[in-house]
Design an enzyme around this catalytic site. Structure first.
Site, PDB file in Angstrom:
ATOM      1  N   ASP A  99     -30.828  -1.532 -21.801  1.00  0.00           N
ATOM      2  CA  ASP A  99     -30.539  -2.328 -20.617  1.00  0.00           C
ATOM      3  C   ASP A  99     -31.260  -1.669 -19.450  1.00  0.00           C
ATOM      4  O   ASP A  99     -31.139  -0.466 -19.245  1.00  0.00           O
ATOM      5  CB  ASP A  99     -29.018  -2.316 -20.361  1.00  0.00           C
ATOM      6  CG  ASP A  99     -28.504  -3.668 -19.910  1.00  0.00           C
ATOM      7  OD1 ASP A  99     -29.034  -4.172 -18.908  1.00  0.00           O
ATOM      8  OD2 ASP A  99     -27.593  -4.210 -20.557  1.00  0.00           O
ATOM      9  N   ASP A 203     -31.655  -6.512 -16.399  1.00  0.00           N
ATOM     10  CA  ASP A 203     -30.461  -6.967 -15.691  1.00  0.00           C
ATOM     11  C   ASP A 203     -30.853  -7.682 -14.394  1.00  0.00           C
ATOM     12  O   ASP A 203     -31.676  -7.182 -13.620  1.00  0.00           O
ATOM     13  CB  ASP A 203     -29.604  -5.727 -15.365  1.00  0.00           C
ATOM     14  CG  ASP A 203     -28.223  -6.072 -14.853  1.00  0.00           C
ATOM     15  OD1 ASP A 203     -27.477  -6.719 -15.593  1.00  0.00           O
ATOM     16  OD2 ASP A 203     -27.900  -5.687 -13.716  1.00  0.00           O
ATOM     17  N   GLU A 257     -32.598 -11.289 -17.634  1.00  0.00           N
ATOM     18  CA  GLU A 257     -31.356 -12.000 -17.325  1.00  0.00           C
ATOM     19  C   GLU A 257     -31.665 -12.821 -16.073  1.00  0.00           C
ATOM     20  O   GLU A 257     -31.600 -12.335 -14.956  1.00  0.00           O
ATOM     21  CB  GLU A 257     -30.204 -11.027 -17.066  1.00  0.00           C
ATOM     22  CG  GLU A 257     -28.866 -11.743 -17.043  1.00  0.00           C
ATOM     23  CD  GLU A 257     -27.789 -11.011 -16.247  1.00  0.00           C
ATOM     24  OE1 GLU A 257     -26.619 -11.370 -16.394  1.00  0.00           O
ATOM     25  OE2 GLU A 257     -28.107 -10.107 -15.463  1.00  0.00           O
ATOM     26  N   HIS A 331     -21.136  -9.646 -22.728  1.00  0.00           N
ATOM     27  CA  HIS A 331     -20.074  -8.824 -22.112  1.00  0.00           C
ATOM     28  C   HIS A 331     -19.578  -9.393 -20.785  1.00  0.00           C
ATOM     29  O   HIS A 331     -18.653  -8.826 -20.209  1.00  0.00           O
ATOM     30  CB  HIS A 331     -20.609  -7.399 -21.907  1.00  0.00           C
ATOM     31  CG  HIS A 331     -21.752  -7.363 -20.930  1.00  0.00           C
ATOM     32  ND1 HIS A 331     -22.966  -7.963 -21.192  1.00  0.00           N
ATOM     33  CD2 HIS A 331     -21.843  -6.857 -19.688  1.00  0.00           C
ATOM     34  CE1 HIS A 331     -23.749  -7.806 -20.145  1.00  0.00           C
ATOM     35  NE2 HIS A 331     -23.106  -7.137 -19.209  1.00  0.00           N
TER      36      HIS A 331
HETATM   37  O1  ISL Z   1     -20.373 -12.045 -14.785  1.00  0.00           O
HETATM   38  C1  ISL Z   1     -20.789 -12.699 -13.858  1.00  0.00           C
HETATM   39  C2  ISL Z   1     -19.932 -13.206 -12.838  1.00  0.00           C
HETATM   40  O2  ISL Z   1     -18.738 -13.513 -13.405  1.00  0.00           O
HETATM   41  C3  ISL Z   1     -22.194 -12.960 -13.709  1.00  0.00           C
HETATM   42  O3  ISL Z   1     -22.474 -13.691 -12.563  1.00  0.00           O
HETATM   43  C4  ISL Z   1     -22.904 -11.623 -13.665  1.00  0.00           C
HETATM   44  O4  ISL Z   1     -22.505 -10.918 -12.529  1.00  0.00           O
HETATM   45  C5  ISL Z   1     -24.369 -11.838 -13.608  1.00  0.00           C
HETATM   46  O5  ISL Z   1     -24.719 -12.510 -14.766  1.00  0.00           O
HETATM   47  C6  ISL Z   1     -25.098 -10.504 -13.557  1.00  0.00           C
HETATM   48  O6  ISL Z   1     -24.703  -9.691 -14.617  1.00  0.00           O
HETATM   49  C7  ISL Z   1     -25.321  -8.475 -14.841  1.00  0.00           C
HETATM   50  O7  ISL Z   1     -25.415  -7.660 -13.695  1.00  0.00           O
HETATM   51  C8  ISL Z   1     -24.187  -7.206 -13.129  1.00  0.00           C
HETATM   52  C9  ISL Z   1     -23.235  -6.615 -14.182  1.00  0.00           C
HETATM   53  O8  ISL Z   1     -21.964  -6.466 -13.626  1.00  0.00           O
HETATM   54  C10 ISL Z   1     -23.148  -7.481 -15.410  1.00  0.00           C
HETATM   55  O9  ISL Z   1     -22.337  -6.891 -16.378  1.00  0.00           O
HETATM   56  C11 ISL Z   1     -24.555  -7.711 -15.891  1.00  0.00           C
HETATM   57  O10 ISL Z   1     -24.610  -8.410 -17.102  1.00  0.00           O
HETATM   58  C12 ISL Z   1     -24.552  -6.173 -12.113  1.00  0.00           C
HETATM   59  O11 ISL Z   1     -25.401  -5.203 -12.667  1.00  0.00           O
END
Ligand code: ISL
Length: 557
Positions: A99, A203, A257, A331
């Site tokens: 990640d 991410d 993402e 997750h």
């Molecule tokens: O889970 C979400 C809101 O409920 C999504 O909007 C999420 O925040 C978004 O997809 C970004 O996620 C990623 O970055 C975040 C982290 O908390 C998440 O676990 C990760 O997958 C910040 O790094």
């Protein structure tokens, strides 16, 4: 090194290390725990792992807040453990992608600490510090709001300055305009690629370029200011730069993402000739059951809408030679049993999970399985707000208490949508802590470990686990699943999701009943001469689909 597209043949299993397997019995999963389960993963048939963050971190957001990119969070293990994991996976024909969290760091990162300590430090420009507004600067620099609720700005003590954080307070955003920051990112990438890592899940990569005006935006219900920070003006340039300077020198892949990207934006990110990302995660289908992309506001599931989203992304990417990722869980999402019209009733839980699995797994793109999904793990049974560990859940709970008009909506959705639902310990067996650990884990084990666990499913040839194993085999055996054109066969049906994949005269057909009823389906007689590759029922009728029935049919060219 030749840059190949091996990722198109990958079947990727996501590991959330905290919750996968605890080897040293401290209540938290770790890298040695993963190593001890390689045989399980190999038996499932996956050939790549996406490892959620294992870097050093104060864990405000379970590792998505990194304080040192070059060391491993101690409870997870050491750099040597990571090297051992990479080597052992490779010996077993399994790749590993890490990640990459570089939209922000942790506020405990030494860059940020230096930036706070000394406003003349070069690290000040690694982040966004802006003056507040109003008398005594007591209002933030603008009205932007972030992903975990509330303003994106945190004041630095009593100074006039605030720093930007699109996520939690402990996750300050990096300033990608600064070339030094981009150099640091490239060094991190090279460090892990040289170690043998095969790529990165990037991410929130669509947030790295911000419009530099930092002005107020029109207020919105969801994210205010998103046009200033999603798919910003220099996103493509930054990604291409990483590709040229780093990725192109390795046989690696990247999956972005791409939160809040439209199809057109996502196409630009993944068209191979543009040299940006290998593939993207889009969230349109997981937003099917909410309004405005806000998961807290529930919307009734609608199969026609669901199918339309898949057709759009399948055909859109096919046309430009782009590449989708295929997933139903991760997750951040609640568990899929009981979602997308599947059933939680004992009688149909596994049958309907198999149905959903066939439906998403055989589209064009790279399939992902989130740990426990292959067992049919369900949402956690949390009783009070103190049972939750997730920073987002607690932030939203605070909003629920502070903003009365949000209360009715959040009262209904907070527990259902908490990300912790997907983060309960992996259920290896039916023992007290589900074989995950011998002591009380960091988050509670789901009560249904007795009914749902890996040990039990490994002994039952009809289990969901073996169904996934069969789907993986099909993907490896039938090239058409990788290359065939997607076509929705019944876009207007309210109950049936039927599509084919076609190339020359060869055809693969997937027919799934998304309802609990027996449904008449004309397609069944049309395809009756086709070979049945897999189904979740033993007897199949030529006119009727049983509740949640799925069939995978094939005709050679
Ligand atoms: O889970 C979400 C809101 O409920 C999504 O909007 C999420 O925040 C978004 O997809 C970004 O996620 C990623 O970055 C975040 C982290 O908390 C998440 O676990 C990760 O997958 C910040 O790094």
């Amino acid at each position: 090194m030749k840059h190949t597209d091996w990722y198109k043949d990958a079947i990727i299993y996501q590991i959330y290390p905290r919750s996968f397997c605890d080897s040293n019995n401290d209540g938290m999963g770790d890298i040695q725990g993963i190593i001890s389960k390689i045989d399980y993963l190999k038996n499932l048939g996956i050939n790549c792992i996406w490892l959620s963050p294992v870097y050093d971190s104060p864990q405000e957001d379970n590792g998505y807040d990194i304080s040192d990119y070059y060391s491993i969070y101690k409870p997870f293990g050491t750099m040597d453990d990571l090297k051992e994991l990479i080597n052992k996976l490779h010996e077993n024909g399994i790749r590993l992608i890490m990640d990459l969290v570089v939209n922000h760091t942790s506020s405990e990162h030494k860059w940020f600490k230096e930036a706070l300590k000394d406003s003349n430090s070069k690290y000040r420009n690694y982040y966004y510090f802006k003056k507040g507004k109003g008398k005594n600067y007591n209002r933030p620099p603008n009205n932007w709001t972030g992903f975990f609720g509330g303003t994106t700005w945190e004041r630095v003590g009593n100074s006039p300055y605030y720093y930007l954080h699109l996520f939690a307070k402990g996750q300050p955003d990096l300033n990608w305009e600064n070339e030094e920051v981009r150099k640091e990112v490239k060094n991190i990438l090279k460090f892990y690629l040289d170690m043998g890592v095969d790529g990165f899940r990037c991410d929130v990569i669509t947030l790295i370029s911000k419009k530099q005006d930092f002005k107020n935006r029109a207020p919105t219900l969801a994210l205010c200011g998103k046009d200033a920070y999603v798919n910003g003006p220099r996103l493509h340039e930054f990604l291409h730069e990483l590709y040229l300077d780093v990725y192109s020198n390795y046989d690696c892949m990247t999956v972005g993402e791409t939160v809040l990207s439209t199809l057109n934006e996502a196409k630009e990110l993944t068209i191979p000739s543009r040299e940006e990302l290998s593939m993207v995660f889009n969230f349109d289908h997981t937003n099917v059951d909410n309004f405005f992309g806000v998961k807290w506001i529930e919307r009734k599931f609608n199969l026609k809408r669901f199918k339309k989203i898949f057709s759009k992304w399948q055909n859109g990417m096919y046309e430009v030679n782009g590449w989708n990722s295929l997933f139903i869980e991760n997750h951040d999402q609640r568990r899929s049993p009981g979602r997308f019209n599947t059933s939680l009733d004992n009688e149909y839980k596994d049958i309907s999970s198999k149905m959903l699995a066939s439906t998403y797994f055989l589209m064009q793109g790279t399939p992902f399985i989130y740990q426990g999904q292959e067992l049919g793990m369900t949402n956690g049974d949390f009783k009070t707000i103190d049972d939750f560990k997730d920073v987002e859940t607690h932030n939203i709970d605070k909003m629920r208490k502070e903003i009365p008009i949000l209360r009715p909506i959040l009262n209904k959705s907070l527990f259902r949508e908490s990300r912790d639902n997907a983060r309960t310990p992996f259920q290896w067996d039916d023992s007290e802590f589900a074989g995950f650990s011998t002591i009380t884990p960091w988050i509670q084990v789901n009560k249904n470990k007795k009914e749902i666990n890996a040990k039990k499913e490994l002994q039952d040839e009809n289990s969901l686990l073996y169904y996934y194993q069969k789907l993986i085999k099909l993907r490896k055996e039938y090239k058409i699943i990788k290359t065939g054109k997607y076509n929705d066969l019944l876009p207007n049906s309210k109950y049936i999701f039927a599509y084919n994949r076609k190339e020359n005269n060869e055809e693969l057909v997937v027919i799934s009943n998304f309802s609990k009823k027996n449904i008449k389906c004309k397609l069944l007689s049309k395809y009756k001469e086709y070979k049945l590759l897999l189904s979740n029922y033993e007897d199949n009728d030529n006119t009727i689909l049983k509740p949640y029935e799925t069939r995978i049919l094939y005709r050679e060219g």
